[in-house]
Design an enzyme around this catalytic site. Sequence first.
Site: not given
Length: 253
Positions: A186-187, A190
């Site tokens: 998820h990071e 980003h």
Amino acid sequence: QPAPQLILLLCATNAAALQLQPAPQLIKRPHQQPRVILTTEQVEKLERSVAAALPAVGQWAAFGGVVSAFTGFLWGWAGLPAAGLYASSVASGTAWALAWDHIMPGGGRRVAEMMGGTTVGVPCSVRDAVAKTAAAAKMPAPAAYIVPTKEPNAFAAGRGRDRVVAVTQGLVDLLDRRELEAVVAHEVGHLKHGDTGRAAQAAAMLSGLSAAKRAGDRMVANKRKEKSDASVAAALAAAGAASSAAGLLLRLA
């Protein structure tokens, strides 16, 4: 009049001459391929670039709308000096924050270290998760940081070569390997989609809007000391506070 025999002779001669002439040949030209201006891959790359730029464009459009609205309000209420002070304060504060973020190296690492992160003692599970998800996203692996705190959290910061992914020790202790990879993915997402760059951009905009409020507050304090009219300074401070509150929506733009 010519004799009939002469006429027949002339006709026969012309017919023979026509038979002796070679038949016209069709010139065969090589088949020309259509000229390709952009390949399919180039078009797809252009579409991805445009799609990636649209959120940043929308963010700047929202910022411009907020600044224009409050500048116009101040111009009508307190006059041109207040409007000019507001616009110049916002512009200088935003430009300074953007310049600091782009000129100063190590932005992502600096953020991670400010949060107490370090690259020393990062668990192998974190390093492997960062490398694995970055390879799946077809991007260089960001630096892995560990933050020695019990609070379960993770964040990404930086851009380009300065990108980092940091997780807390509390998160590592709480999750198993598969869950940890999902959080890291998820990071990394980003970073892949430029969300961290837009977050830094939004922070610079908020810094500029807050600069107008700080300038107004200082002017109000000085006017009170001088016991003079503080209406323009108060208007500037009020507009700065209101626009800073409205500017929080820029994080959603």
